[in-house]
Design a protein around this motif. Sequence first.
Motif, PDB file in Angstrom:
ATOM      1  N   UNK A 145     -10.739  -0.170  -0.072  1.00  0.00           N
ATOM      2  CA  UNK A 145     -10.520  -0.335  -1.459  1.00  0.00           C
ATOM      3  C   UNK A 145      -9.939   0.887  -1.812  1.00  0.00           C
ATOM      4  N   UNK A 146      -8.929   0.416  -2.836  1.00  0.00           N
ATOM      5  CA  UNK A 146      -8.147   1.473  -3.884  1.00  0.00           C
ATOM      6  C   UNK A 146      -8.526   1.488  -5.210  1.00  0.00           C
ATOM      7  N   UNK A 147      -9.717   1.039  -5.530  1.00  0.00           N
ATOM      8  CA  UNK A 147     -10.244   1.127  -6.948  1.00  0.00           C
ATOM      9  C   UNK A 147     -10.794   2.386  -7.445  1.00  0.00           C
ATOM     10  N   UNK A 148     -11.158   3.513  -6.524  1.00  0.00           N
ATOM     11  CA  UNK A 148     -11.808   4.684  -7.113  1.00  0.00           C
ATOM     12  C   UNK A 148     -10.850   6.022  -6.881  1.00  0.00           C
ATOM     13  N   UNK A 149     -11.286   6.818  -7.298  1.00  0.00           N
ATOM     14  CA  UNK A 149     -10.979   8.326  -7.000  1.00  0.00           C
ATOM     15  C   UNK A 149      -9.544   8.381  -7.820  1.00  0.00           C
ATOM     16  N   UNK A 150      -8.983   9.778  -7.243  1.00  0.00           N
ATOM     17  CA  UNK A 150      -7.602  10.013  -8.058  1.00  0.00           C
ATOM     18  C   UNK A 150      -6.606   9.219  -7.214  1.00  0.00           C
ATOM     19  N   UNK A 151      -5.382   9.023  -8.261  1.00  0.00           N
ATOM     20  CA  UNK A 151      -4.230   8.254  -7.698  1.00  0.00           C
ATOM     21  C   UNK A 151      -3.938   8.745  -6.403  1.00  0.00           C
ATOM     22  N   UNK A 152      -3.797  10.029  -6.054  1.00  0.00           N
ATOM     23  CA  UNK A 152      -3.266  10.451  -4.838  1.00  0.00           C
ATOM     24  C   UNK A 152      -4.164  10.171  -3.510  1.00  0.00           C
ATOM     25  N   UNK A 153      -5.595   9.977  -3.934  1.00  0.00           N
ATOM     26  CA  UNK A 153      -6.585   9.848  -2.833  1.00  0.00           C
ATOM     27  C   UNK A 153      -6.586   8.372  -2.565  1.00  0.00           C
ATOM     28  N   UNK A 154      -6.354   7.285  -3.623  1.00  0.00           N
ATOM     29  CA  UNK A 154      -5.984   6.209  -3.504  1.00  0.00           C
ATOM     30  C   UNK A 154      -4.833   5.685  -2.732  1.00  0.00           C
ATOM     31  N   UNK A 155      -3.500   6.447  -2.829  1.00  0.00           N
ATOM     32  CA  UNK A 155      -2.465   6.402  -2.062  1.00  0.00           C
ATOM     33  C   UNK A 155      -2.591   6.830  -0.584  1.00  0.00           C
ATOM     34  N   UNK A 156      -3.499   8.068  -0.356  1.00  0.00           N
ATOM     35  CA  UNK A 156      -3.518   8.429   0.833  1.00  0.00           C
ATOM     36  C   UNK A 156      -4.450   7.413   1.812  1.00  0.00           C
ATOM     37  N   UNK A 157      -5.509   6.668   1.319  1.00  0.00           N
ATOM     38  CA  UNK A 157      -6.297   5.903   2.043  1.00  0.00           C
ATOM     39  C   UNK A 157      -5.567   4.560   2.379  1.00  0.00           C
ATOM     40  N   UNK A 158      -4.767   4.194   1.246  1.00  0.00           N
ATOM     41  CA  UNK A 158      -3.918   2.943   1.500  1.00  0.00           C
ATOM     42  C   UNK A 158      -2.990   3.181   2.710  1.00  0.00           C
ATOM     43  N   UNK A 159      -2.388   4.205   2.684  1.00  0.00           N
ATOM     44  CA  UNK A 159      -1.193   4.702   3.687  1.00  0.00           C
ATOM     45  C   UNK A 159      -1.802   4.836   5.040  1.00  0.00           C
ATOM     46  N   UNK A 160      -2.982   5.534   5.151  1.00  0.00           N
ATOM     47  CA  UNK A 160      -3.900   5.685   6.194  1.00  0.00           C
ATOM     48  C   UNK A 160      -4.307   4.138   7.045  1.00  0.00           C
ATOM     49  N   UNK A 161      -4.651   3.445   6.280  1.00  0.00           N
ATOM     50  CA  UNK A 161      -4.680   2.099   6.874  1.00  0.00           C
ATOM     51  C   UNK A 161      -3.524   1.596   7.319  1.00  0.00           C
ATOM     52  N   UNK A 162      -2.353   1.840   6.633  1.00  0.00           N
ATOM     53  CA  UNK A 162      -1.224   1.084   7.183  1.00  0.00           C
ATOM     54  C   UNK A 162      -0.666   1.706   8.223  1.00  0.00           C
ATOM     55  N   UNK A 163      -1.184   3.067   8.726  1.00  0.00           N
ATOM     56  CA  UNK A 163      -0.731   3.716   9.888  1.00  0.00           C
ATOM     57  C   UNK A 163      -1.708   3.230  11.122  1.00  0.00           C
ATOM     58  N   UNK A 164      -3.082   3.005  10.623  1.00  0.00           N
ATOM     59  CA  UNK A 164      -4.071   2.911  11.699  1.00  0.00           C
ATOM     60  C   UNK A 164      -4.611   1.706  11.737  1.00  0.00           C
ATOM     61  N   UNK A 165      -4.367   0.708  10.667  1.00  0.00           N
ATOM     62  CA  UNK A 165      -5.279  -0.387  10.714  1.00  0.00           C
ATOM     63  C   UNK A 165      -4.815  -1.499  11.588  1.00  0.00           C
ATOM     64  N   UNK A 166      -5.657  -2.529  12.055  1.00  0.00           N
ATOM     65  CA  UNK A 166      -5.371  -3.516  12.900  1.00  0.00           C
ATOM     66  C   UNK A 166      -5.259  -4.857  12.063  1.00  0.00           C
ATOM     67  N   UNK A 167      -5.039  -5.891  12.936  1.00  0.00           N
ATOM     68  CA  UNK A 167      -4.896  -7.243  12.232  1.00  0.00           C
ATOM     69  C   UNK A 167      -6.205  -7.707  11.360  1.00  0.00           C
ATOM     70  N   UNK A 168      -7.319  -7.169  11.892  1.00  0.00           N
ATOM     71  CA  UNK A 168      -8.610  -7.612  11.129  1.00  0.00           C
ATOM     72  C   UNK A 168      -8.841  -6.857   9.975  1.00  0.00           C
ATOM     73  N   UNK A 169      -8.113  -5.659   9.836  1.00  0.00           N
ATOM     74  CA  UNK A 169      -8.290  -4.884   8.795  1.00  0.00           C
ATOM     75  C   UNK A 169      -7.699  -5.134   7.448  1.00  0.00           C
ATOM     76  N   UNK A 170      -8.247  -4.797   6.172  1.00  0.00           N
ATOM     77  CA  UNK A 170      -7.490  -5.182   5.001  1.00  0.00           C
ATOM     78  C   UNK A 170      -7.734  -4.184   3.773  1.00  0.00           C
ATOM     79  N   UNK A 171      -6.895  -4.274   2.760  1.00  0.00           N
ATOM     80  CA  UNK A 171      -6.967  -3.363   1.888  1.00  0.00           C
ATOM     81  C   UNK A 171      -7.072  -4.288   0.614  1.00  0.00           C
ATOM     82  N   UNK A 172      -7.735  -4.000  -0.470  1.00  0.00           N
ATOM     83  CA  UNK A 172      -7.588  -4.364  -1.633  1.00  0.00           C
ATOM     84  C   UNK A 172      -8.089  -3.581  -2.828  1.00  0.00           C
ATOM     85  N   UNK A 173      -7.990  -4.406  -4.179  1.00  0.00           N
ATOM     86  CA  UNK A 173      -8.371  -3.528  -5.315  1.00  0.00           C
ATOM     87  C   UNK A 173      -9.349  -4.534  -6.105  1.00  0.00           C
TER      88      UNK A 173
END
Length: 243
Positions: A145-173
């Motif tokens: 989830x991108x819903x919480x934390x500082x904006x940079x933290x949201x960016x980092x976690x979304x980018x981390x999932x883009x780097x390491x996420x598999x087909x079953x993993x998902x990103x949401x707000x």
Amino acid sequence: RRTPQPQKSASQCHCWGKMMKYPRRIFVAVVGMTPQVVTETLYALLQAKGEAPTEIHLITTSNGRNRAVRDLLDSQTGQFHAFCRDFSLCGQIKFDASMIHVIHDAEGAEIPDIRTPEENTAAADLIVGLIRSFAQDDKAQIWVSLAGGRKTMSFFIGYALSLFGREQDSLSHVLVSEPFENNRDFFYPSQSPKTIFSPAGEPLDVSTAKVMLADIPLIRLRSGLPDALVTGQAGYGDTVQAA
């Protein structure tokens, strides 16, 4: 004589893979001083996917950890426990204070808030390390989830999932209707009428709130990364540079 079975198309197989129920479903979020995003997202996931995670991990500062423990995990008033009771999920979701991951500085001290470039880097490294480690479990599905934390933290976690996420993993707000958005007394829509108040003193019925999950399309870069990077211990900066 056996009737030939129609072969699944690539798109059908892809959809089936997305719909598989994984035994380990990990909800990961960055949070700041509004831990409401946890119960809001749990509600939205339950409505949208028809299932709940099996475990929750939060990434935050020491101040954020203290607020999350107080508002979510208190044995009497914790809203996470209230949510589980309301939706018959008691004992089904693993979440306690040990699953709140606090950012540390270079000397190993907990960071109360992210104020410097060095603390920002420490947050990025923790986020990337956790997502990388969770993505090494083939029986796990990650919901970020991108819903919480500082904006940079949201960016980092979304980018981390883009780097390491598999087909079953998902990103949401998560989207919350007015006037409940940003109301510190709102945690999730109740199943029966319940009153809280707006900052102006206006009574609000929590049961009328709308909380929706907004899925975010994700570009998955994992297949193009070196194996040593996918399974290694590189920090955020080194990972991006190598990619």
